[in-house]
Design a protein around this motif. Structure first.
Motif, PDB file in Angstrom:
ATOM      1  N   THR A 191       0.860  -1.181   0.000  1.00  0.00           N
ATOM      2  CA  THR A 191       0.000   0.000   0.000  1.00  0.00           C
ATOM      3  C   THR A 191       0.892   1.224   0.000  1.00  0.00           C
ATOM      4  N   ASP A 195      -5.315   6.564   2.245  1.00  0.00           N
ATOM      5  CA  ASP A 195      -6.319   7.618   2.410  1.00  0.00           C
ATOM      6  C   ASP A 195      -7.232   7.212   3.563  1.00  0.00           C
ATOM      7  N   GLY A 238      -6.403   3.307  -1.107  1.00  0.00           N
ATOM      8  CA  GLY A 238      -5.021   2.930  -1.423  1.00  0.00           C
ATOM      9  C   GLY A 238      -4.699   1.500  -1.079  1.00  0.00           C
TER      10      GLY A 238
END
Length: 472
Positions: A191, A195, A238
């Motif tokens: 990742t 967010d 994300g």
């Protein structure tokens, strides 16, 4: 002192679990064949004079740009269709640990340990091959850690139709645990940016979905939009969107509520969803993903040799073959060494090695991690794909040789599991001695009927037993 059934590794499980696993294998075997077909078409197309049209199709963008969902078809397959695959895998794993044989910690320890070993050793081998290599090469350390369920089970069905039910259950559970651990790795290590608001928003439809399924709501027009919203917000956060599939699966109840009759009243909602979605996953989602992901141009014999000589491809290939074999077999041996459990007397360590090699068939999740690690346009991406394909094929060949050599023994075990069936339809080998009733005849003769009908009695039967399929 010989071990009892309670402390044997890979011992025969329950009859209900054996039947369920056999049903799952039949569906996954068809999916594995379709997966292989999709990958083969992609490879041929990507190395044909029409390779540009394959790339154009794969890179075609579809979806609303205002929601940041104008994704390529290849991305839709990796992020969207694979979410279905992981939803089914999550249902399978939850059912195993809540209502299956693995609800017993003694049985659950082995596939979990084997999956961890089968991930750690391949990753270590990949790192050893790429220490001091090209910049960014080490980011693919998790590529050889995954096992492809559909591929492994398809090969298993072809090479060893008489494999004991305990080994089949072990392979299925190992592959599911392996893939879900891989999803955890993806969520944590792949990742790039998180967010947080989008991640928190994803929890709202996820919670509502969980509330409805806990109330045994099956209405697709309620559940499907909530699942889609969870996926969209997870994608925006994300974190790889396939994580949404696993989280949604874990909210689904496995057994019926007490008001509905409890565990003995039949399959729960998880099994209902799995029955509906497994054909979609195995027959469409995974093969389409394979089609869009496996198309790598190898550049002929010289290009293939160059790719296989790359440290990334070598690390993946040796990780899938040697790493999986060492990791799974070693973890199984450690469980037997430190828990005082012994391998079931009907099996040998050769069987474990053969099954461990099948675990080296990494494809679906390996290709997914490859794209996340290197990006779809890099040279490392193509080399990694070649390593995955070569390692998967080599693992399949070696596993085929070992398991085929043992197939005669498997046939004997399979025959034993089919004999001595009572009136309840359950083979005696799956029952406790006190539960075994009178044997149910596998065929009837005229003499059998005459025994219960005085008017049909004839001369005394001969002393020689009548064969079951005697010619008339």
């Amino acid at each position: 002192m010989p071990s009892t059934a309670s402390n044997r590794l890979l011992a025969r499980g329950s009859w209900a679990e054996a039947q369920r696993v056999a049903s799952v294998l039949r569906k996954e075997t068809v999916g594995g064949a379709l997966l292989l077909l999709g990958a083969a078409i992609a490879l041929v197309w990507a190395n044909s004079p029409w390779a540009e049209s394959y790339e154009t199709l794969r890179d075609t963008r579809v979806g609303p740009a205002s929601l940041h969902l104008d994704l390529t078809l290849g991305t839709w397959a990796a992020d969207g269709l694979l979410a279905i695959f992981f939803f089914v895998a999550g249902l399978e794993l939850k059912r195993e640990f809540v209502a299956g044989d693995l609800r017993e910690p003694r049985r659950a320890a082995l596939p979990i340990a084997a999956a961890v070993g089968g991930m750690a050793v391949p990753a270590l081998i990949f790192v050893l091959f790429n220490l001091g290599g090209a910049d960014g090469a080490l980011s693919g350390w998790a590529i050889p850690s995954a096992t492809d369920i559909a591929f492994a089970l398809a090969v298993l069905a072809v090479i060893s139709t008489h494999l004991p039910s305990a080994l089949r259950t072990f392979l299925l559970t190992l592959a599911v645990v392996d893939d879900l651990l891989a999803i955890v790795v993806i969520a944590i290590f792949y990742t790039a940016a998180l967010d947080v608001p989008a991640l928190l928003l994803s929890l709202l439809p996820l919670a509502l979905f969980g509330f409805l399924v806990q109330k045994r709501v099956r209405s697709w027009w309620l559940l499907l939009p909530l699942a889609a919203l969870t996926w969209v917000f997870m994608h925006e956060s994300g974190i790889h969107a396939t994580v949404a599939g696993v989280l949604l699966a874990f909210t689904v109840p496995v057994v019926r509520s007490e008001a509905a009759g409890g565990p003995d009243a039949g399959p729960g909602l998880a099994e209902h969803f799995e029955h509906r979605l497994r054909p979609l996953s195995a027959g469409f989602a995974v093969p389409v993903f394979a089609f869009f992901s496996a198309g790598v141009a190898v550049g002929g014999v010289s290009g293939l040799g160059e790719s296989l000589g790359d440290s990334i491809a070598l690390g993946i290939m040796f990780g899938l073959v040697a790493g999986k074999a060492i990791g799974i077999t070693g973890a199984t041996w450690l469980v037997s060494r430190f828990t005082r459990a012994e391998l079931d007397e009907q099996l040998s360590w050769t069987d474990v090695v053969g099954l461990a090699l099948l675990g080296g068939m990494g494809f679906t999740v390996s290709l997914l991690i490859t794209e996340l690690a290197y990006g779809a346009e890099s040279e490392s991406y193509d080399h990694a794909k070649v390593g995955i394909l070569a390692g998967t094929v080599l693992a399949a060949v070696l596993a085929s040789v070992i398991l085929r050599l043992r197939n005669r023994r498997y046939r004997e075990i399979s025959a034993q599991e089919r004999v001595d069936v009572d009136a309840d339809g359950i083979p005696d080998v799956y029952e406790a001695p006190e539960d075994i009733g009178p044997a149910r005849p596998l065929w009837r003769t005229v003499d059998d009927d005459a025994e219960h009908d005085p008017d049909r009695r004839g001369p005394a039967p001969s002393a020689q037993p009548r064969p079951p399929f005697a010619e008339s």
